[in-house]
Structures are given as C-alpha cells and as structure tokens.
Scaffold this motif. Structure first.
Motif, PDB file in Angstrom:
ATOM      1  N   LEU A  51       9.562  -0.960   4.358  1.00  0.00           N
ATOM      2  CA  LEU A  51       8.884   0.339   4.430  1.00  0.00           C
ATOM      3  C   LEU A  51       9.782   1.385   3.764  1.00  0.00           C
ATOM      4  CD1 LEU A  51       6.564   2.132   5.626  1.00  0.00           C
ATOM      5  CD2 LEU A  51       8.009   2.423   7.634  1.00  0.00           C
ATOM      6  N   TYR A  56       0.848  -1.195   0.000  1.00  0.00           N
ATOM      7  CA  TYR A  56       0.000   0.000   0.000  1.00  0.00           C
ATOM      8  C   TYR A  56       0.880   1.240   0.000  1.00  0.00           C
ATOM      9  CZ  TYR A  56       1.096   1.146   4.811  1.00  0.00           C
ATOM     10  OH  TYR A  56       1.773   1.513   5.943  1.00  0.00           O
ATOM     11  N   ILE A  75      -2.608  -0.419  11.034  1.00  0.00           N
ATOM     12  CA  ILE A  75      -1.888   0.631  10.304  1.00  0.00           C
ATOM     13  C   ILE A  75      -2.872   1.647   9.720  1.00  0.00           C
ATOM     14  CG2 ILE A  75      -0.462   1.085   8.268  1.00  0.00           C
ATOM     15  CD1 ILE A  75       0.881  -1.661   8.729  1.00  0.00           C
ATOM     16  N   HIS A  77      -0.540   8.984   9.261  1.00  0.00           N
ATOM     17  CA  HIS A  77      -0.633   9.023   7.794  1.00  0.00           C
ATOM     18  C   HIS A  77      -2.094   8.916   7.381  1.00  0.00           C
ATOM     19  CE1 HIS A  77      -0.184   4.338   7.273  1.00  0.00           C
ATOM     20  NE2 HIS A  77      -0.974   4.644   8.276  1.00  0.00           N
ATOM     21  N   PHE A 106       4.620   7.159   2.302  1.00  0.00           N
ATOM     22  CA  PHE A 106       5.065   5.834   2.735  1.00  0.00           C
ATOM     23  C   PHE A 106       4.680   4.844   1.641  1.00  0.00           C
ATOM     24  CE2 PHE A 106       4.013   7.832   6.872  1.00  0.00           C
ATOM     25  CZ  PHE A 106       5.217   7.662   7.535  1.00  0.00           C
ATOM     26  N   VAL A 108       8.224  -0.108  16.833  1.00  0.00           N
ATOM     27  CA  VAL A 108       7.000  -0.834  17.211  1.00  0.00           C
ATOM     28  C   VAL A 108       6.664  -1.875  16.139  1.00  0.00           C
ATOM     29  CG1 VAL A 108       5.174   0.637  16.230  1.00  0.00           C
ATOM     30  CG2 VAL A 108       4.789  -0.480  18.390  1.00  0.00           C
ATOM     31  N   ASN A 166       6.255  -5.819  16.973  1.00  0.00           N
ATOM     32  CA  ASN A 166       4.983  -6.513  16.712  1.00  0.00           C
ATOM     33  C   ASN A 166       5.128  -7.562  15.617  1.00  0.00           C
ATOM     34  OD1 ASN A 166       3.690  -4.903  18.554  1.00  0.00           O
ATOM     35  ND2 ASN A 166       2.837  -3.499  17.044  1.00  0.00           N
ATOM     36  N   ASN A 167       5.847  -7.202  14.561  1.00  0.00           N
ATOM     37  CA  ASN A 167       5.925  -8.103  13.408  1.00  0.00           C
ATOM     38  C   ASN A 167       6.688  -9.378  13.726  1.00  0.00           C
ATOM     39  OD1 ASN A 167       4.581  -6.051  12.163  1.00  0.00           O
ATOM     40  ND2 ASN A 167       6.224  -5.460  10.784  1.00  0.00           N
ATOM     41  N   ASP A 192      -3.924   4.581  11.843  1.00  0.00           N
ATOM     42  CA  ASP A 192      -2.858   5.378  12.467  1.00  0.00           C
ATOM     43  C   ASP A 192      -2.918   6.824  11.976  1.00  0.00           C
ATOM     44  OD1 ASP A 192      -0.278   6.490  13.177  1.00  0.00           O
ATOM     45  OD2 ASP A 192       0.416   4.437  13.485  1.00  0.00           O
ATOM     46  N   PRO A 193      -3.070   7.784  12.899  1.00  0.00           N
ATOM     47  CA  PRO A 193      -3.219   9.186  12.466  1.00  0.00           C
ATOM     48  C   PRO A 193      -1.954   9.805  11.878  1.00  0.00           C
ATOM     49  CG  PRO A 193      -3.069   9.065  14.859  1.00  0.00           C
ATOM     50  CD  PRO A 193      -3.088   7.637  14.354  1.00  0.00           C
ATOM     51  N   ILE A 227       3.895  -5.727   3.322  1.00  0.00           N
ATOM     52  CA  ILE A 227       3.898  -6.644   4.467  1.00  0.00           C
ATOM     53  C   ILE A 227       3.478  -8.022   3.971  1.00  0.00           C
ATOM     54  CG2 ILE A 227       3.648  -5.033   6.399  1.00  0.00           C
ATOM     55  CD1 ILE A 227       0.671  -5.382   6.344  1.00  0.00           C
ATOM     56  N   MET A 285      10.929  -5.543   9.516  1.00  0.00           N
ATOM     57  CA  MET A 285      10.503  -4.367   8.755  1.00  0.00           C
ATOM     58  C   MET A 285      11.768  -3.644   8.292  1.00  0.00           C
ATOM     59  SD  MET A 285       8.203  -2.954   7.148  1.00  0.00           S
ATOM     60  CE  MET A 285       7.025  -4.211   7.673  1.00  0.00           C
TER      61      MET A 285
HETATM   62  P1  FAD Z   1      -1.243   1.744  20.392  1.00  0.00           P
HETATM   63  O1  FAD Z   1       0.256   1.777  20.451  1.00  0.00           O
HETATM   64  O2  FAD Z   1      -2.028   1.250  21.555  1.00  0.00           O
HETATM   65  O3  FAD Z   1      -1.769   3.178  19.967  1.00  0.00           O
HETATM   66  C1  FAD Z   1      -3.165   3.508  19.918  1.00  0.00           C
HETATM   67  C2  FAD Z   1      -3.458   4.363  18.687  1.00  0.00           C
HETATM   68  O4  FAD Z   1      -2.606   5.512  18.672  1.00  0.00           O
HETATM   69  C3  FAD Z   1      -3.245   3.608  17.397  1.00  0.00           C
HETATM   70  O5  FAD Z   1      -4.270   4.012  16.487  1.00  0.00           O
HETATM   71  C4  FAD Z   1      -1.916   4.122  16.926  1.00  0.00           C
HETATM   72  O6  FAD Z   1      -1.853   4.066  15.495  1.00  0.00           O
HETATM   73  C5  FAD Z   1      -1.872   5.538  17.444  1.00  0.00           C
HETATM   74  N1  FAD Z   1      -0.507   6.008  17.737  1.00  0.00           N
HETATM   75  C6  FAD Z   1       0.507   5.277  18.273  1.00  0.00           C
HETATM   76  N2  FAD Z   1       1.601   6.050  18.401  1.00  0.00           N
HETATM   77  C7  FAD Z   1       1.257   7.288  17.959  1.00  0.00           C
HETATM   78  C8  FAD Z   1       1.953   8.533  17.818  1.00  0.00           C
HETATM   79  N3  FAD Z   1       3.235   8.656  18.181  1.00  0.00           N
HETATM   80  N4  FAD Z   1       1.292   9.572  17.304  1.00  0.00           N
HETATM   81  C9  FAD Z   1       0.015   9.470  16.926  1.00  0.00           C
HETATM   82  N5  FAD Z   1      -0.698   8.328  17.027  1.00  0.00           N
HETATM   83  C10 FAD Z   1      -0.091   7.253  17.528  1.00  0.00           C
HETATM   84  N6  FAD Z   1       2.675  -1.525  13.187  1.00  0.00           N
HETATM   85  C11 FAD Z   1       2.968  -2.835  13.112  1.00  0.00           C
HETATM   86  O7  FAD Z   1       2.698  -3.579  14.052  1.00  0.00           O
HETATM   87  N7  FAD Z   1       3.562  -3.359  11.997  1.00  0.00           N
HETATM   88  C12 FAD Z   1       3.873  -2.598  10.913  1.00  0.00           C
HETATM   89  O8  FAD Z   1       4.435  -3.115   9.941  1.00  0.00           O
HETATM   90  C13 FAD Z   1       3.564  -1.207  10.959  1.00  0.00           C
HETATM   91  N8  FAD Z   1       3.841  -0.391   9.924  1.00  0.00           N
HETATM   92  C14 FAD Z   1       3.478   0.921   9.985  1.00  0.00           C
HETATM   93  C15 FAD Z   1       3.693   1.746   8.878  1.00  0.00           C
HETATM   94  C16 FAD Z   1       3.322   3.083   8.920  1.00  0.00           C
HETATM   95  C17 FAD Z   1       3.565   3.949   7.708  1.00  0.00           C
HETATM   96  C18 FAD Z   1       2.714   3.619  10.066  1.00  0.00           C
HETATM   97  C19 FAD Z   1       2.305   5.076  10.116  1.00  0.00           C
HETATM   98  C20 FAD Z   1       2.489   2.821  11.163  1.00  0.00           C
HETATM   99  C21 FAD Z   1       2.878   1.471  11.156  1.00  0.00           C
HETATM  100  N9  FAD Z   1       2.676   0.630  12.241  1.00  0.00           N
HETATM  101  C22 FAD Z   1       2.958  -0.700  12.149  1.00  0.00           C
HETATM  102  C23 FAD Z   1       2.191   1.179  13.531  1.00  0.00           C
HETATM  103  C24 FAD Z   1       0.696   0.902  13.720  1.00  0.00           C
HETATM  104  O9  FAD Z   1      -0.039   1.865  12.991  1.00  0.00           O
HETATM  105  C25 FAD Z   1       0.332   0.983  15.205  1.00  0.00           C
HETATM  106  O10 FAD Z   1       0.671   2.247  15.733  1.00  0.00           O
HETATM  107  C26 FAD Z   1       1.052  -0.079  16.006  1.00  0.00           C
HETATM  108  O11 FAD Z   1       0.893  -1.343  15.375  1.00  0.00           O
HETATM  109  C27 FAD Z   1       0.519  -0.148  17.451  1.00  0.00           C
HETATM  110  O12 FAD Z   1      -0.827  -0.457  17.370  1.00  0.00           O
HETATM  111  P2  FAD Z   1      -1.735  -0.488  18.687  1.00  0.00           P
HETATM  112  O13 FAD Z   1      -3.145  -0.752  18.290  1.00  0.00           O
HETATM  113  O14 FAD Z   1      -1.084  -1.387  19.670  1.00  0.00           O
HETATM  114  O15 FAD Z   1      -1.709   1.008  19.074  1.00  0.00           O
END
Ligand code: FAD
Length: 139
Positions: free
Chosen positions: A41, A8, A66, A72, A48, A27, A31-32, A69-70, A52, A93
């Motif tokens: 990535l 994506y 993903i 992106h 981005f 992270v 997780n992965n 996630d705010p 995966i 990753m």
């Molecule tokens: P938590 O850590 O409990 O967070 C809760 C929410 O807050 C989630 O919606 C999270 O997205 C958001 N969040 C977390 N940190 C921040 C921050 N610093 N600022 C704003 N919002 C935040 N995760 C993977 O496990 N594997 C991947 O391959 C992966 N690739 C990613 C690629 C991209 C481009 C991005 C942007 C994120 C990626 N993530 C990946 C991170 C993923 O989006 C989650 O944040 C992560 O998996 C943790 O998920 P959680 O539900 O445990 O969220």
C-alpha cells in the motif's frame, strides 16, 4: 484455486486523518494474514495505490470490502490479472510511505516527478511497488 493480482488507485476522503493509516494497516494485516492475501500500500496524503494478491476469491472479497470504505473514494482498478507466483509473499500489507516516492522513482515509473497514480499504467504501478518492496519492512 489460482492466484490473481489486483492494482487500484483511490483518493482519500476529507474525513480521513493521517493516523487512520495505522488503523488501516493493522486491520489489513490481520485480515490478510488469515486469508493469505499479500501486497503493498502506497500513500502520499492524497492518493492510495494498492496491490493485493492471493486467490481469486480472497482478492475479490478483500477488494469488495475496500471499495465500500468511506475513508477513500474514486477507486479505479489499474490492473487485474492471473499470476503464476506472488511477488509480495513476505508482506501481508507492506507500507510504502510518501518519503519513498522520490522524484527519481516518480520519473522512472510515472514520467514526471509528481506521484500521479491515476495516470500510471497498471504495469508501471506494479513495477514501482516491486522496485520499492525491498526498502520497506516485511509485515
Ligand atoms: P468493519 O470493521 O466491520 O467496518 C464496517 C464499515 O465501516 C466498513 O465499510 C469499513 O470500511 C468502515 N470503517 C471501518 N473503520 C472505519 C473508520 N475508522 N472510519 C470510517 N469507516 C470505517 N482491509 C483488508 O482486510 N485488507 C486490505 O488490504 C485493506 N486495504 C485497505 C486499503 C485502503 C486504502 C483502505 C481505505 C482500507 C483498506 N482495508 C483493507 C480496510 C477495509 O476497507 C475494511 O475497513 C476492513 O477490511 C474491515 O472490513 P469489515 O467489513 O470487517 O468492516
């Protein structure tokens, strides 16, 4: 259980800061590794592009996190397919920084010297990451 690969593209949000990339990679790798998800990535301070691979369930669960996630937005799936074998098994990753997205790479896989992943086919995007994988550390 069979394997799938998802590719994506997305655009990073205004509140994204470049140091966030380290947090995302940390992270993601943690997780992965637990879920046997592997991939790459690419990030160029605007977009981005991520690939995966893993079981269908683990790839779908990961993508569903993903996508909310705010950091992106405007996520577009370029490709989703069943695969026989992983291509990124050594990378929980892998990170392809902007410096690797050279003019030659962009011309070969995207048609112009500008990295423009929304205009790439899923296959070209995947082939580009495949071509670059040996140039980035296995992590
Ligand atoms: P938590 O850590 O409990 O967070 C809760 C929410 O807050 C989630 O919606 C999270 O997205 C958001 N969040 C977390 N940190 C921040 C921050 N610093 N600022 C704003 N919002 C935040 N995760 C993977 O496990 N594997 C991947 O391959 C992966 N690739 C990613 C690629 C991209 C481009 C991005 C942007 C994120 C990626 N993530 C990946 C991170 C993923 O989006 C989650 O944040 C992560 O998996 C943790 O998920 P959680 O539900 O445990 O969220």
């Amino acid at each position: 259980m069979f394997l799938v690969r998802l590719v994506y593209v997305s655009t990073f949000s205004k509140d994204f800061q470049s140091q966030d990339i380290e947090a995302i990679l940390n992270v993601s790798r943690e997780n992965n590794l637990k879920k046997y998800v592997t991939g790459m990535l690419c990030f160029n301070r605007k977009y981005f592009l991520q690939c995966i691979e893993g079981t269908r369930q683990s790839v779908n669960e990961t993508y569903n996190r993903i996508v909310t996630d705010p950091r992106h937005h405007n996520l577009i799936i370029l490709d989703y397919k069943e695969i026989a074998v992983r291509e990124f098994s050594d990378w929980s990753m892998g990170y392809i920084p902007e410096s690797k997205l050279t003019n030659d790479i962009n011309i070969n896989f995207g048609g112009t010297s500008i990295f423009s992943p929304y205009d790439m086919s899923g296959e070209s995007a995947f082939m580009m990451m495949l071509a670059l994988k040996s140039t980035v550390p296995a992590l």
